[in-house]
Each structure stands twice: as C-alpha cells, then as structure tokens.
Design a protein around this motif. Structure first.
Motif, PDB file in Angstrom:
ATOM      1  N   LYS A 337       0.488  -1.365   0.234  1.00  0.00           N
ATOM      2  CA  LYS A 337      -0.122   0.186   0.300  1.00  0.00           C
ATOM      3  C   LYS A 337       0.971   1.020   0.121  1.00  0.00           C
ATOM      4  O   LYS A 337       1.981   1.459   0.164  1.00  0.00           O
ATOM      5  CB  LYS A 337      -1.166  -0.270   0.955  1.00  0.00           C
ATOM      6  N   GLY A 338       0.492   1.858  -0.963  1.00  0.00           N
ATOM      7  CA  GLY A 338       1.119   3.889  -0.775  1.00  0.00           C
ATOM      8  C   GLY A 338       2.485   3.505  -2.173  1.00  0.00           C
ATOM      9  O   GLY A 338       2.887   4.700  -2.101  1.00  0.00           O
ATOM     10  N   ARG A 339       2.300   2.068  -2.208  1.00  0.00           N
ATOM     11  CA  ARG A 339       3.241   2.616  -4.061  1.00  0.00           C
ATOM     12  C   ARG A 339       2.606   1.631  -5.277  1.00  0.00           C
ATOM     13  O   ARG A 339       1.240   1.629  -4.921  1.00  0.00           O
ATOM     14  CB  ARG A 339       3.982   0.805  -3.964  1.00  0.00           C
ATOM     15  N   ARG A 340       2.694   2.318  -6.464  1.00  0.00           N
ATOM     16  CA  ARG A 340       2.535   2.330  -7.283  1.00  0.00           C
ATOM     17  C   ARG A 340       2.636   1.401  -8.061  1.00  0.00           C
ATOM     18  O   ARG A 340       3.622   1.076  -7.652  1.00  0.00           O
ATOM     19  CB  ARG A 340       2.352   3.881  -8.097  1.00  0.00           C
ATOM     20  N   TYR A 341       2.033   0.159  -8.802  1.00  0.00           N
ATOM     21  CA  TYR A 341       2.230  -0.504  -9.975  1.00  0.00           C
ATOM     22  C   TYR A 341       2.159  -0.656 -11.622  1.00  0.00           C
ATOM     23  O   TYR A 341       0.745   0.090 -11.434  1.00  0.00           O
ATOM     24  CB  TYR A 341       2.188  -1.757  -9.490  1.00  0.00           C
ATOM     25  N   TYR A 342       2.271  -1.292 -12.162  1.00  0.00           N
ATOM     26  CA  TYR A 342       1.982  -1.138 -13.958  1.00  0.00           C
ATOM     27  C   TYR A 342       1.950  -2.315 -14.266  1.00  0.00           C
ATOM     28  O   TYR A 342       2.396  -3.834 -13.306  1.00  0.00           O
ATOM     29  CB  TYR A 342       2.903  -0.399 -14.376  1.00  0.00           C
ATOM     30  N   VAL A 343       0.644  -2.904 -14.759  1.00  0.00           N
ATOM     31  CA  VAL A 343       0.751  -4.226 -15.314  1.00  0.00           C
ATOM     32  C   VAL A 343       0.273  -4.120 -16.537  1.00  0.00           C
ATOM     33  O   VAL A 343      -0.260  -2.829 -17.325  1.00  0.00           O
ATOM     34  CB  VAL A 343      -1.189  -5.115 -14.725  1.00  0.00           C
ATOM     35  N   ARG A 344       1.393  -4.669 -17.680  1.00  0.00           N
ATOM     36  CA  ARG A 344       1.246  -4.826 -18.730  1.00  0.00           C
ATOM     37  C   ARG A 344       0.908  -5.648 -20.365  1.00  0.00           C
ATOM     38  O   ARG A 344       1.363  -6.974 -19.048  1.00  0.00           O
ATOM     39  CB  ARG A 344       2.457  -3.920 -19.480  1.00  0.00           C
ATOM     40  N   VAL A 345      -0.704  -6.260 -20.512  1.00  0.00           N
ATOM     41  CA  VAL A 345      -0.683  -6.995 -21.089  1.00  0.00           C
ATOM     42  C   VAL A 345      -0.546  -7.607 -23.136  1.00  0.00           C
ATOM     43  O   VAL A 345      -1.256  -6.093 -23.120  1.00  0.00           O
ATOM     44  CB  VAL A 345      -2.372  -7.855 -21.072  1.00  0.00           C
ATOM     45  N   ARG A 346       0.226  -8.025 -23.313  1.00  0.00           N
ATOM     46  CA  ARG A 346       0.620  -8.251 -25.172  1.00  0.00           C
ATOM     47  C   ARG A 346      -0.029  -9.378 -25.067  1.00  0.00           C
ATOM     48  O   ARG A 346       0.332 -10.411 -24.879  1.00  0.00           O
ATOM     49  CB  ARG A 346       1.985  -7.810 -24.942  1.00  0.00           C
ATOM     50  N   LEU A 347      -0.832  -9.273 -26.586  1.00  0.00           N
ATOM     51  CA  LEU A 347      -1.441 -10.176 -26.603  1.00  0.00           C
ATOM     52  C   LEU A 347      -0.527 -10.680 -27.930  1.00  0.00           C
ATOM     53  O   LEU A 347      -0.369 -10.286 -28.528  1.00  0.00           O
ATOM     54  CB  LEU A 347      -2.837 -10.340 -27.040  1.00  0.00           C
ATOM     55  N   TYR A 348      -0.415 -12.342 -28.259  1.00  0.00           N
ATOM     56  CA  TYR A 348      -0.233 -12.740 -29.147  1.00  0.00           C
ATOM     57  C   TYR A 348      -1.102 -13.339 -29.827  1.00  0.00           C
ATOM     58  O   TYR A 348      -1.554 -12.804 -31.270  1.00  0.00           O
ATOM     59  CB  TYR A 348       0.284 -14.412 -28.651  1.00  0.00           C
ATOM     60  N   SER A 349      -1.904 -14.057 -29.246  1.00  0.00           N
ATOM     61  CA  SER A 349      -3.233 -14.638 -29.878  1.00  0.00           C
ATOM     62  C   SER A 349      -4.495 -14.646 -29.241  1.00  0.00           C
ATOM     63  O   SER A 349      -4.123 -14.863 -27.893  1.00  0.00           O
ATOM     64  CB  SER A 349      -2.695 -15.727 -31.567  1.00  0.00           C
ATOM     65  N   ALA A 350      -5.849 -14.369 -30.675  1.00  0.00           N
ATOM     66  CA  ALA A 350      -7.022 -14.908 -29.471  1.00  0.00           C
ATOM     67  C   ALA A 350      -8.084 -15.671 -30.040  1.00  0.00           C
ATOM     68  O   ALA A 350      -7.612 -15.611 -31.762  1.00  0.00           O
ATOM     69  CB  ALA A 350      -7.605 -13.766 -28.815  1.00  0.00           C
ATOM     70  N   TRP A 351      -8.371 -16.468 -29.384  1.00  0.00           N
ATOM     71  CA  TRP A 351      -9.273 -18.288 -30.657  1.00  0.00           C
ATOM     72  C   TRP A 351     -10.691 -17.742 -30.138  1.00  0.00           C
ATOM     73  O   TRP A 351     -10.462 -17.245 -29.069  1.00  0.00           O
ATOM     74  CB  TRP A 351      -8.567 -18.835 -31.229  1.00  0.00           C
ATOM     75  N   GLY A 352     -11.663 -17.922 -30.773  1.00  0.00           N
ATOM     76  CA  GLY A 352     -12.951 -18.909 -29.772  1.00  0.00           C
ATOM     77  C   GLY A 352     -13.900 -18.030 -29.591  1.00  0.00           C
ATOM     78  O   GLY A 352     -13.665 -16.699 -30.101  1.00  0.00           O
ATOM     79  N   PRO A 353     -14.815 -18.437 -29.334  1.00  0.00           N
ATOM     80  CA  PRO A 353     -15.916 -17.761 -28.503  1.00  0.00           C
ATOM     81  C   PRO A 353     -15.631 -16.856 -27.593  1.00  0.00           C
ATOM     82  O   PRO A 353     -14.417 -17.145 -26.548  1.00  0.00           O
ATOM     83  CB  PRO A 353     -16.954 -18.257 -28.582  1.00  0.00           C
ATOM     84  N   GLY A 354     -16.082 -15.434 -27.124  1.00  0.00           N
ATOM     85  CA  GLY A 354     -15.755 -14.708 -26.178  1.00  0.00           C
ATOM     86  C   GLY A 354     -14.803 -13.908 -25.943  1.00  0.00           C
ATOM     87  O   GLY A 354     -14.488 -14.076 -26.680  1.00  0.00           O
ATOM     88  N   GLU A 355     -15.196 -13.023 -24.423  1.00  0.00           N
ATOM     89  CA  GLU A 355     -13.588 -12.269 -24.547  1.00  0.00           C
ATOM     90  C   GLU A 355     -12.965 -13.122 -23.735  1.00  0.00           C
ATOM     91  O   GLU A 355     -13.169 -13.397 -22.614  1.00  0.00           O
ATOM     92  CB  GLU A 355     -14.524 -11.222 -23.783  1.00  0.00           C
ATOM     93  N   THR A 356     -11.652 -11.512 -23.815  1.00  0.00           N
ATOM     94  CA  THR A 356     -10.630 -12.014 -23.123  1.00  0.00           C
ATOM     95  C   THR A 356     -10.294 -11.163 -22.004  1.00  0.00           C
ATOM     96  O   THR A 356     -11.019  -9.531 -22.121  1.00  0.00           O
ATOM     97  CB  THR A 356      -9.290 -11.960 -23.798  1.00  0.00           C
ATOM     98  N   ALA A 357     -10.126 -11.302 -20.477  1.00  0.00           N
ATOM     99  CA  ALA A 357     -10.041 -10.524 -19.595  1.00  0.00           C
ATOM    100  C   ALA A 357      -8.446 -10.175 -18.554  1.00  0.00           C
ATOM    101  O   ALA A 357      -8.059 -11.339 -18.747  1.00  0.00           O
ATOM    102  CB  ALA A 357     -11.503 -10.453 -18.859  1.00  0.00           C
ATOM    103  N   VAL A 358      -8.300  -9.110 -18.088  1.00  0.00           N
ATOM    104  CA  VAL A 358      -7.374  -9.158 -16.851  1.00  0.00           C
ATOM    105  C   VAL A 358      -8.199  -8.767 -15.523  1.00  0.00           C
ATOM    106  O   VAL A 358      -9.499  -8.135 -15.302  1.00  0.00           O
ATOM    107  CB  VAL A 358      -6.298  -8.666 -17.062  1.00  0.00           C
ATOM    108  N   MET A 359      -7.650  -9.483 -14.424  1.00  0.00           N
ATOM    109  CA  MET A 359      -7.793  -9.145 -13.417  1.00  0.00           C
ATOM    110  C   MET A 359      -6.715  -9.555 -11.820  1.00  0.00           C
ATOM    111  O   MET A 359      -5.983  -9.953 -12.012  1.00  0.00           O
ATOM    112  CB  MET A 359      -9.356  -9.824 -12.419  1.00  0.00           C
ATOM    113  N   CYS A 360      -6.668  -8.207 -10.600  1.00  0.00           N
ATOM    114  CA  CYS A 360      -6.228  -8.793  -9.878  1.00  0.00           C
ATOM    115  C   CYS A 360      -6.812  -8.917  -8.665  1.00  0.00           C
ATOM    116  O   CYS A 360      -8.656  -8.044  -8.466  1.00  0.00           O
ATOM    117  CB  CYS A 360      -5.039  -7.624  -9.704  1.00  0.00           C
ATOM    118  N   TRP A 361      -6.456 -10.063  -8.009  1.00  0.00           N
ATOM    119  CA  TRP A 361      -7.470 -10.763  -6.718  1.00  0.00           C
ATOM    120  C   TRP A 361      -6.116 -10.868  -5.637  1.00  0.00           C
ATOM    121  O   TRP A 361      -5.432 -11.366  -5.730  1.00  0.00           O
ATOM    122  CB  TRP A 361      -8.568 -11.552  -7.556  1.00  0.00           C
TER     123      TRP A 361
END
Length: 361
Positions: A337-361
């Motif tokens: 807490k109190g620090r800042r972070y960055y998340v970067r997602v680079r896609l190679y490929s996607a396929w099939g039905p539905g969407e892709t997503a990113v999450m933290c938990w």
C-alpha cells in the motif's frame, strides 16, 4: 578475409504445445523474445576486479581470470548507441545503473570472447553474476561502432538478417565453413551453421523482406555468396540503422503516450479487446499490503508483466508468458500500500468465442 562477427549462443528451440494452428504458432514465434512496450531496460557495466571469466592457461595446468571491465572509451560507445536506438522514439527506454541486481542487461568487455548478446527477454534467464552482452574487440576502431548497435538490436529481440528465409541467399557452404574456421573468428562448424547458414522461421525475422542494409546484417567478403548474383563479390552493409530497422523497432515498440492509465482494481475484471501484437496497460494502487494474484482469462496467448514504480521509473517485478499453453498467464506478487504498480498485457493471439480479460484479486 571475413571480419569479426557477432556469435549468438546456441539455444534450444522453444517447445510449444503440439497441435497449435499455424496462425497461433506464428504469433508465438514472432513475439516470444520481444518486450512489452513501455519496458525500461536497465544496463550495467561490470566494473570490479572480481568480474571476469576464469580460463585455463595452455600447457601450465593453471588458470587465470580475464577481466570483463571495459575502458571508459569503450563504455561511451555503447552508451551512445543506446541513445541512438532511444532517439528513434521507441516505447522501450534504456537507463544505466550502478547495481547489477537492478539490471536486465549486464555488459562485459572480454577481449577474445567475441561480441554477442542474449536475444530480447532471454536475458532474464541469466544469473545476476553473468553477462548478457559482451564486446570482444575495440569499439573505437573505424567501422566498429556498428557492433554496439547490432548487439543492442539483439537485446531488443532482433535476429540476424542474413538468416532470413526471404533473403534467397545461396551459400557456398564449405567456403563459409572454411572462412569462419580461420582468424579472426575461429568458429566451429556448429557455430557457423547456427549464426550464418541456418534459416530462421519466417515468423522470427525482422520483416517480410530481406534488408541487406540492416544493422543486423553481417558484411561478407566475395566468394561466400553464390546467389543473388550481385553479392558474389561481397556484401557490405553500412553499419548504421537502416530505414527498415527503424520501422521494425517502431512497429514493435511504438512511441509511448502518457495518457491516464485505467486502474486495475481488486476483484474487478477488465475486458481486453486487443488484436494480435497489441497491448493494454493498467495501474494498480493497492488498497492494502498483501499478496495479490494477477491473471488473464479467456482463449488467448499473452504476456503479463508487473512493474513497480521506483523514483518515477517502472522497475520489472515479475512476468508470465502463457504462449502456447492451455492455461492463462497467472502470477502472485506482494504489493505494498502506498506504492504504485503497472500491469502490461501484450497479446500473441486470441481465438474461439467470448472475450478475454485481466484481473487482480
């Protein structure tokens, strides 16, 4: 006589899950070694008496240490070449550091050990006491500045241009083996095959056409190339960044804008509407200090990388690459807490039905 050449270390071919489609496999091969855009690459020059290789002294049964430390004039050439790549406006930046534990790129100057570099993200596999780049001859000599530009090109993920399957080069194989076996390279047949005669996969190369002017192209004397005919007398690239080199670097690492990044808040997934090769960036301001899990979801191959902001510079913390695997990229990290972070997602490929997503938990 052939000049001094960069010698990449032989690596095992990456293993991918059997049964991948050609399109998916091509995307994985093309992006495997590339950084996510916005990465800050820290480089370090070895500078201590203990920094070096231990080699045997022939005929004595003894060993001695050969230094990895380079003179200021040598280091300055490399610094200038980092700046030249940076001045293209690419979205990857370079920062020199004095602590090897903070450096992704660790540079030595062992004379006689050849000039070489790991390729792209492969440097992360090397231990902190190991070099990821070496310069084996005097970079201040006329025409040798291009060696530093070339090795930094490897560090950005670029490979040798003359190995492009689009080049259409027909070698006199035995003449090549004989030439490289002699001075100044003294290469084995395996090293010569790996660095010159071996053809790359079309997905690995720096572009869809051969660029004989590329900084990633070797010069060759006459008598080694049989076809194309205009290069029978020799191939002599200028040793500078060609227009195609610049286009490739800017395509993979487009200039980083400074918009307000969307927040990635715990337990709230964010859809990823990315085309192959595209990237999404997020900021995390942890509401509490604890271990978090970060991951992607959906039918996709992607690279997920976490950075922590330190002194206004994003520092690499961890990354996961799920390319070609049946599962998604997931990793755990302790966020404060109190620090800042960055998340970067680079896609190679996607396929099939539905969407892709990113999450933290």
């Amino acid at each position: 006589m052939t000049g001094r050449y960069c010698s990449l270390a032989q690596q095992s071919a990456p293993a991918f899950t059997p049964g991948l489609t050609a399109e998916r496999l091509g995307a994985l091969i093309a992006g495997r070694a590339m950084w996510v855009n916005g990465t800050v690459l820290h480089y370090y020059f070895f500078d201590g008496d203990e920094d070096g290789s231990v080699i045997s002294v022939p005929g004595t049964g003894q060993s001695r240490r050969v230094s990895w430390v380079g003179a200021k004039e040598q280091r300055d050439v490399v610094r200038e070449c980092f700046r030249e790549w940076q001045d293209l406006g690419i979205g990857v930046s370079f920062v020199e550091v004095g602590d090897r534990s903070e450096a992704e790129l660790r540079i030595g100057f062992q004379l006689g050990d050849g000039s070489w570099s790991t390729v792209g993200k492969d440097c992360l596999l090397a231990g902190q006491q190991e070099r990821t780049m070496n310069f084996g001859w005097d970079l201040t000599l006329p025409g040798e500045r291009g060696t530093a530009l070339h090795e930094i090109g490897h560090a950005l993920g670029m490979l040798h241009e003359h190995q492009s399957p689009f080049a259409g080069i027909h070698w006199d194989d035995e003449a090549v083996y004989a030439d490289l076996a002699g001075p100044p390279n003294f290469w084995s047949r395996d090293t010569t095959f790996f660095n010159i005669l071996r053809k790359l996969d079309p997905s690995e190369v720096n572009g869809s056409v051969w660029d004989p002017q590329s900084i990633m192209e070797y010069p060759f004397p006459g008598g080694l190339i049989l076809e194309p005919e205009q290069f029978r007398a020799g191939l002599n690239p200028p040793g500078t960044l060609s227009p195609a080199d610049k286009e490739f670097a800017l395509r993979w690492y487009p200039p980083a804008d400074a918009p307000r990044l969307p927040a990635l808040e715990p337990f709230r997934s964010v859809p990823l509407r990315l085309a192959p090769g595209e990237q999404a960036d997020f900021v995390i301001d942890p509401p509490e200090t604890r271990e978090y899990t970060l991951g992607t979801f959906g039918a996709n191959d992607s690279v997920l990388v976490l950075f922590e902001e330190r002194d206004d510079v994003p520092r690499y913390v961890a990354g996961r690459d799920d390319g070609g695997e049946p599962h998604n990229a997931t990793m755990k990290a302790r966020l404060v807490k109190g620090r800042r972070y960055y998340v970067r997602v680079r896609l190679y490929s996607a396929w099939g039905p539905g969407e892709t997503a990113v999450m933290c938990w």
